[in-house]
Design a protein around this motif. Sequence first.
Motif, PDB file in Angstrom:
ATOM      1  N   GLY A 184       7.087 -27.712 -37.169  1.00 20.88           N
ATOM      2  CA  GLY A 184       6.326 -26.555 -36.532  1.00 20.88           C
ATOM      3  C   GLY A 184       6.417 -27.163 -35.013  1.00 20.88           C
ATOM      4  O   GLY A 184       6.629 -26.398 -34.214  1.00 20.88           O
ATOM      5  N   VAL A 185       6.027 -28.423 -34.736  1.00 18.62           N
ATOM      6  CA  VAL A 185       5.826 -28.845 -33.522  1.00 18.62           C
ATOM      7  C   VAL A 185       7.308 -29.099 -32.835  1.00 18.62           C
ATOM      8  O   VAL A 185       7.446 -28.536 -31.709  1.00 18.62           O
ATOM      9  N   ILE A 186       8.156 -29.397 -33.677  1.00 19.63           N
ATOM     10  CA  ILE A 186       9.506 -29.273 -33.269  1.00 19.63           C
ATOM     11  C   ILE A 186      10.194 -28.295 -32.802  1.00 19.63           C
ATOM     12  O   ILE A 186      10.894 -28.022 -31.760  1.00 19.63           O
ATOM     13  N   GLY A 187       9.916 -27.265 -33.567  1.00 18.24           N
ATOM     14  CA  GLY A 187      10.500 -25.879 -33.443  1.00 18.24           C
ATOM     15  C   GLY A 187       9.931 -25.137 -32.098  1.00 18.24           C
ATOM     16  O   GLY A 187      10.599 -24.691 -31.287  1.00 18.24           O
ATOM     17  N   ASN A 188       8.613 -25.537 -31.957  1.00 21.03           N
ATOM     18  CA  ASN A 188       8.053 -25.021 -30.830  1.00 21.03           C
ATOM     19  C   ASN A 188       8.527 -25.629 -29.319  1.00 21.03           C
ATOM     20  O   ASN A 188       8.608 -25.046 -28.172  1.00 21.03           O
ATOM     21  N   LEU A 189       8.635 -26.859 -29.382  1.00 21.59           N
ATOM     22  CA  LEU A 189       9.296 -27.640 -28.194  1.00 21.59           C
ATOM     23  C   LEU A 189      10.659 -27.440 -28.139  1.00 21.59           C
ATOM     24  O   LEU A 189      11.025 -27.311 -26.909  1.00 21.59           O
TER      25      LEU A 189
END
Length: 87
Positions: free
Chosen positions: A19-24
């Motif tokens: 989720g963090v990587i996708g948002n970044l």
Amino acid sequence: MKKILVYIASIMAAVVLGGVIGNLCADVSSLQWLDYTLPLHIKTHDWNWYIADVTFGIDSKFNIAQLILTIIALFTAPKISSLIKKK
């Protein structure tokens, strides 16, 4: 039991990190595909009992980065559990 806990922990870490990587990656033009979300909707069901009202439903979104990292976590969890020493 150790193997199950390692599977659960690795999948949870994969979902959070994905989720963090996708948002970044949402702002990077060549990596925007990692933030494409796949919705998961289960209709809301309402049960009216005499004592209580019960409602059940799920509404969640998963992005491609979470899906990729979850697949990786499923393959690496047995290797991680074998690295944990028995006491």
